[in-house]
Design an enzyme around this catalytic site. Structure first.
Site, PDB file in Angstrom:
ATOM      1  N   GLU A 129       2.370  -6.917   6.930  1.00 56.10           N
ATOM      2  CA  GLU A 129       1.129  -6.013   7.819  1.00 56.10           C
ATOM      3  C   GLU A 129       1.746  -5.674   8.485  1.00 56.10           C
ATOM      4  OE1 GLU A 129      -0.813  -6.057   3.214  1.00 56.10           O
ATOM      5  OE2 GLU A 129       0.076  -7.848   4.963  1.00 56.10           O
TER       6      GLU A 129
ATOM      7  N   ALA B  47       1.273  -1.097  -0.211  1.00 50.45           N
ATOM      8  CA  ALA B  47       0.388  -0.005   0.100  1.00 50.45           C
ATOM      9  C   ALA B  47       0.648   1.190   0.169  1.00 50.45           C
ATOM     10  CB  ALA B  47      -0.815  -0.519   1.235  1.00 50.45           C
TER      11      ALA B  47
ATOM     12  N   GLY C 138      -0.616  -5.539   0.400  1.00 50.48           N
ATOM     13  CA  GLY C 138      -1.751  -4.824  -0.879  1.00 50.48           C
ATOM     14  C   GLY C 138      -1.386  -5.179  -2.195  1.00 50.48           C
TER      15      GLY C 138
ATOM     16  N   GLU D  46      -2.466  -8.414  -2.208  1.00 47.07           N
ATOM     17  CA  GLU D  46      -4.031  -9.113  -1.870  1.00 47.07           C
ATOM     18  C   GLU D  46      -4.369  -9.057  -3.560  1.00 47.07           C
ATOM     19  OE1 GLU D  46      -5.309  -7.864   1.989  1.00 47.07           O
ATOM     20  OE2 GLU D  46      -4.001  -6.034   1.251  1.00 47.07           O
TER      21      GLU D  46
END
Length: 698
Positions: A125, A63, A102, A105
């Site tokens: 994370e 992210a 992310g 993901e």
């Protein structure tokens, strides 16, 4: 389409490429670009399959953390992933470099994944005090099974492509991401492979659904080391939801967990630590564009505990090093200790079985200082005595080649004094490693008055190359970490004279999250070291001296502030120590009182914070965050409390200044008076963080 994501068509294959250097982070522009390109490719009747790949050195590495805590900009990542997962056309993620957070993901929402052989995939994370917030805790267990998923999510460490292939996270290892992804997409079309949506595939959850202990045992093993941390437990719960709940309900639970952690003090502290570490590598006051000197050969002087540990740090990074001693005997002993350390690590599975031989092969032992002649960087790691260090640096002047960086691994001594022994003070600086040097991540880099900017840049670059976290400090007694620690030590000692016991003080400090309390730490280091130094300086410390006079030197003698059972390092409270303290207080006519845990905590932490403020005032540290980095990586300060200066801002500087003034009065100790900087910030209702913000604005 926007500039950072582009769509190309190779007949029936659409190639969507993210190009947002340096790490293709999922900023609003990247999310929007992927969303628009996917929609366009899905709507194009000519396109039969879509490949998602990235330009530059990596796939999407996570992210965009700079967006955390700011109002969200559409499209949200979840919205992008749903659109991809629901695509009627196969989407293939073609991964190189790292697919983290992310980024992984995004790949998990694709129908197929391929990766180059050096790719690494993970959900780290938890290291920022968070859990994956875009379906990672629900899709990864369905891809690889809950045991490996919980290991990757709660542990936070990525896996390599070979492991990813073996466990079903990727379908294939390819040569180049874009070409490999395209070739794979053509095969999917030719073979008419059905689209695999991870959300609909529970096959790998079946075993854990039938026997929940498969999952709970994996969680128990992973959370053992997570003392005081919230995120690993929340992450484990979210993965548990993948086993217990339908996909959409699991997603809801993941989102709740993510939002709760995002606003928590712990995650704020861990994200602060992440940015502070990066900030610390930027050297204040060095001209822009200063290039480090070339370092190909390194020499280390002294094969004792520190010299050996530093040599191992270089060998671990694959950098050859010459280790120099004054005699064959000392050299042999030092080389033997390193060999043993490596073999013990290999036996535990910490390094591959062939690593000890490979790494020892990089360490070349030599007798005599003249062997430094080819080294570009020389690190002196001899006894912590000014006379010996001066002698070594005077000799280095004769033997070291021009332009070599000369570093002293000192924890207290004045680098300016050491530099005066040479005709090249511009090449001299401090590189203070922490013990054990092959394990501890911090390297305090000491800038002397005449250190050249490129010498400083060299030390920082080398520290990073050997996986250390560098923090640049100025010259003063004890630099940053030990100077602050000395204030804590002073208060710890005083508390014993007022009625506290070593085990009470240590318990408060470890409950706060430190790995050890001051008295257990003293026992580990050896109480005789301080005793000898006090005798040299004609200083008395009645309780510590009485322990040493009774032959209690700490762990090495099985007795110090605590007693130790044979073969154990566990400190056990000792009634004899209590008796010795009582007798000393009676002899000195001191009265005992009940000391509360709250007082102990304040007197352990606030004087250190006060000293940190003095260090900033004197410009020994450039930023409050540099002080925090030193404590996080050199002294085991709990990451979820961000560092002493960050913690001070959380508590409130007004409160800290008031308490320090109170203790200065109560204990008749003027050194506890709040420093001018702390007083000023407290009066203005400001934080230590505001100093950096002001500096940036200026």
């Amino acid at each position: 389409m926007n500039e950072v994501v582009k769509l190309e068509r190779h007949d029936v294959i659409a190639i969507v490429t993210v190009n947002s250097p340096p790490v293709n982070a999922l900023s609003a522009a990247v999310r929007g670009g992927i969303f628009d390109c996917m929609k366009a490719a899905i709507a194009d009747p000519e396109v039969k399959a879509i490949v998602l790949t990235c330009g530059g050195r990596t796939f999407i590495a996570g992210a965009d953390i700079t967006e955390f805590g700011k109002p969200p900009k559409p499209p949200g990542l979840a919205e992008v992933l749903v659109a991809m997962e629901n695509s009627p056309k196969p989407i293939i993620a073609a991964i190189h470099g790292t697919a983290l957070g992310g980024g992984l993901e995004v790949a998990l929402a694709c129908h197929f994944r391929v990766a180059t052989k050096d790719a690494r995939l993970g959900l780290p994370e938890v290291k920022l005090g968070l859990l994956p917030g875009a379906g990672g805790t629900q899709r990864l267990p369905r891809a690889v099974g809950p045991e490996l998923a919980v290991k990757m999510i709660v542990g936070g460490d990525p896996i390599g492509a070979a492991d990813a292939l073996k466990n079903g996270l990727i379908e294939e290892i390819v040569e180049g991401p874009a070409s490999g992804g395209e070739a794979f997409a053509r095969r999917v079309l030719a073979e008419k492979r059905p689209l695999r949506k991870l959300r609909d595939d529970d096959s790998k959850l079946a075993a854990a659904k039938a026997d929940r202990s498969i999952f709970t045992n994996a969680v128990a093993a992973l959370t053992k080391k997570a003392r005081g941390l919230e995120a690993p437990f929340a992450a484990a719960d979210a993965v548990g939801a993948a086993i217990d709940l339908p996909f959409d309900e699991g997603l809801k639970k993941e989102r709740e967990g993510f939002l709760k952690l995002l606003t928590s003090d712990q995650s704020k502290a861990q994200r602060y630590a992440f940015f502070s570490e990066r900030e610390a590598a930027k050297i204040a006051g060095v001209p822009e564009g200063t290039k480090p000197r070339n370092v190909e050969r390194v020499a280390i002087i002294g094969a004792g505990t520190m010299g050996g540990g530093i040599a191992m740090s270089f060998a671990n990074a694959g950098i050859p090093v010459t280790l120099i001693e004054t005699g064959e005997e000392q050299l042999k002993r030092g080389m033997g200790v390193m060999q043993k350390n490596y073999e013990a690590t290999a036996a535990r599975g910490g390094i591959p079985a062939d690593a000890p031989a490979k790494r020892m092969g990089l360490i070349n032992g030599k007798v005599g200082l003249e062997n430094v002649k080819d080294a570009d960087l020389i690190i002196e790691a001899v006894f912590e005595t000014m006379a010996i260090k001066k002698e070594v640096f005077a000799a280095l002047d004769k033997y070291a080649k021009p332009g070599a960086v000369l570093a002293s691994n000192t924890s207290y001594l004045n680098i300016d004094e050491i530099a005066k022994e040479t005709k090249r003070p511009q090449d001299v600086l401090g590189m203070h490693f922490f013990s054990p040097a092959n394990v501890m991540k911090l390297c305090e880099i000491v800038r002397a008055a005449k250190t050249a900017p490129d010498a400083l840049a060299t030390a920082v670059a080398v520290a990073r190359k050997i996986a250390k976290v560098p923090a640049v400090v100025g010259v003063c007694d004890g630099f940053v970490g030990n100077r602050m620690l000395a204030q804590r030590g002073k208060q710890a000692e005083k508390l014993l004279f007022e009625g506290a016991l070593p085990q009470q003080v240590d318990a408060v400090v470890t409950k706060f999250g430190m790995p050890m309390g001051p008295f257990a730490m003293g026992d580990l280091a050896g109480l005789d070291i301080g005793w000898r130094s006090r005798k040299d300086r004609g200083i008395k410390s009645e309780i510590a001296d009485a322990l040493c006079e009774a032959g209690r030197f700490g762990q090495k003698t099985g007795k110090g502030y605590y007693k130790y059972e044979a073969g154990s390092r566990a400190p056990l409270p000792d009634p004899e120590v209590e008796k010795l303290i009582d007798e000393t207080l009676q002899r000195l006519g001191r009265k005992k009182r009940v000391v509360s845990d709250d007082e102990i905590l304040e007197r352990m932490m606030y004087p250190m914070i006060n000293e940190g403020a003095r260090i900033l005032e004197e410009k020994v540290a450039a930023r409050p965050s540099d002080i925090d980095v030193i404590w996080l990586y050199g002294y085991g300060w709990p990451i979820y409390r961000g560092g002493p200066m960050f913690y001070a801002d959380q508590v409130g500087l007004k409160h800290i200044a008031e308490r320090l003034a109170y203790y200065a009065r109560e204990t008749n100790d003027p050194s506890l008076e709040p420093s001018p900087l702390l007083k000023r910030l407290a009066a203005e209702g400001k934080t230590f963080a505001s100093l950096t913000q002001t500096a940036k604005a200026a």
